[in-house]
Design a protein around this motif. Structure first.
Motif, PDB file in Angstrom:
ATOM      1  N   GLU A 107      -4.244 -46.449  -6.466  1.00 29.34           N
ATOM      2  CA  GLU A 107      -4.714 -47.667  -7.128  1.00 29.34           C
ATOM      3  C   GLU A 107      -3.657 -48.258  -8.058  1.00 29.34           C
ATOM      4  O   GLU A 107      -3.680 -49.462  -8.345  1.00 29.34           O
ATOM      5  N   ALA A 108      -2.738 -47.431  -8.524  1.00 30.71           N
ATOM      6  CA  ALA A 108      -1.689 -47.919  -9.428  1.00 30.71           C
ATOM      7  C   ALA A 108      -0.575 -48.641  -8.672  1.00 30.71           C
ATOM      8  O   ALA A 108       0.311 -49.231  -9.292  1.00 30.71           O
ATOM      9  N   GLY A 137      -6.326 -42.380  -7.873  1.00 27.88           N
ATOM     10  CA  GLY A 137      -5.755 -43.050  -9.034  1.00 27.88           C
ATOM     11  C   GLY A 137      -4.306 -43.427  -8.822  1.00 27.88           C
ATOM     12  O   GLY A 137      -3.860 -44.508  -9.225  1.00 27.88           O
ATOM     13  N   ARG A 144       1.102 -45.501 -13.647  1.00 26.51           N
ATOM     14  CA  ARG A 144       1.524 -46.781 -14.240  1.00 26.51           C
ATOM     15  C   ARG A 144       2.621 -46.562 -15.271  1.00 26.51           C
ATOM     16  O   ARG A 144       3.574 -47.353 -15.356  1.00 26.51           O
ATOM     17  N   ARG A 171      -3.999 -42.545 -12.553  1.00 26.00           N
ATOM     18  CA  ARG A 171      -3.665 -43.967 -12.580  1.00 26.00           C
ATOM     19  C   ARG A 171      -2.823 -44.285 -13.814  1.00 26.00           C
ATOM     20  O   ARG A 171      -1.802 -44.983 -13.732  1.00 26.00           O
TER      21      ARG A 171
END
Length: 331
Positions: A212-213, A209, A181, A177
């Motif tokens: 989710e980013a 991860g 990002r 993540r």
């Protein structure tokens, strides 16, 4: 002091009884934290070292932890486990414990080795690595009441609120993540993910991860190999589908980098996972697993924060695991 310090010397220096020193060494949980710290300071100042052989005879314990050594497979994938085993050996030695390394080529063969070691009283506890869905080792150890901790979570429905056993792991989702990002902020929204086929607990966690980013790039799949990663990433790189690429391992990142160089896009940002020397040599960013912290967490679960004997925690919610957050290393 010209002679070797004794338990009595430690007791006198700490202002406690000989039994209290013995409790700190063999059953630290029954001693108040402040007293434990006072005794620990006295031990350090005097340079006292318990006589391991005498303690083994007295307690009928081997003062030994067993750990499986993965078969040598070449490449770069074993670097993290090598560092973990080294750190575990070093830190257990500081607590008066020894590590016994055993080899096995399959879970079934490992169970046979564990049976030999535990029935013969050669180990007091076990550290297992590479857990997976339906892992037979964890149930076998739990059924026999053998203290153990795994490097790798149980991969159950809820490993935190309903843990099947003690475990320590790296938060792979947090690592990917953070990597994703960073890639979105520095390179653009089309950040792809190169990972393993669905079904690998570790791989699925790292993919989570990335998702989710909120990345907008493709999800690419390959087995764990440099050549496979080169082929899997090649088309997306040539077609210009990527602003950056986050990978489930450094092996995959290196394969993708080879494909990027071949396509004339050697400057494509690619982030691996494991922070191996190979990734560092190529100048690739990567996620550092911090295996030394994982080793410390495993021993804390088995022995307490400062214990010198095996006294594992109960597998109660919120206290049966240590989750180490990795760090992103940018190059």
């Amino acid at each position: 002091m010209d002679r070797t310090p004794t338990v009595e010397d430690v007791a006198l220096a700490a202002g406690v009884s000989r039994q209290t020193v013995s409790n700190v060494l063999n059953a630290p949980d029954v001693v108040k934290p402040a007293t434990r710290e006072r005794v620990a300071r006295a031990i350090a100042e005097l340079g006292y070292r318990p006589h391991a052989a005498a303690r083994r005879l007295r307690t009928r314990r081997s003062s030994t932890i067993g750990i499986h050594l993965d078969p040598y497979a070449g490449g770069i994938s074993g670097v993290v486990l090598d560092r973990f085993v080294h750190a575990l050996t070093e830190r257990s030695s500081e607590r008066g414990m020894r590590m016994l390394v055993y080899a096995a080529r399959s879970p079934e063969e490992e169970l046979a080795r564990l049976a030999d070691l535990t029935e013969g009283g050669e180990v007091d506890a076990v550290v297992i690595t590479g857990t997976f869905h339906g892992d037979p080792r964890t149930g076998w150890l739990a059924e026999r009441g053998i203290p153990f901790v795994s490097f790798g979570r149980p991969w159950g429905a809820d490993d935190v609120s309903a843990p099947a056993h003690l475990w320590v792991d790296v938060d792979g989702a947090a690592g990917t993540r953070a990597a994703t990002r960073h890639a979105i902020a520095s390179s653009g929204p089309r950040v792809g993910f190169l990972g393993w086929p669905v079904g690998s607990g570790t791989g699925d966690d790292r993919e989570r991860g990335w998702r989710e980013a909120g990345a907008g790039g493709p999800r690419l799949v390959t087995e764990e190999s440099v050549a496979g990663a080169r082929d899997a990433a090649g088309r997306a790189i040539v077609d210009g589908e990527l602003d950056a690429l986050v990978c489930a391992s450094d092996s995959l990142a290196i394969g993708a980098h080879v494909a990027a160089v071949a396509a004339g896009r050697g400057d494509l940002p690619i982030i691996g996972f494991d922070n191996t020397p190979a990734a560092e040599a190529l100048g690739l960013s990567s996620v550092e697993q911090l295996p030394e912290e994982v080793a410390g967490g495993a021993l804390e679960l088995l022995m307490g924060s400062s214990g010198t004997s095996i006294r594992p925690r109960a597998a109660t919610p919120g206290e049966a695991h240590v989750l180490v957050e990795p760090r992103l290393v940018l190059r």
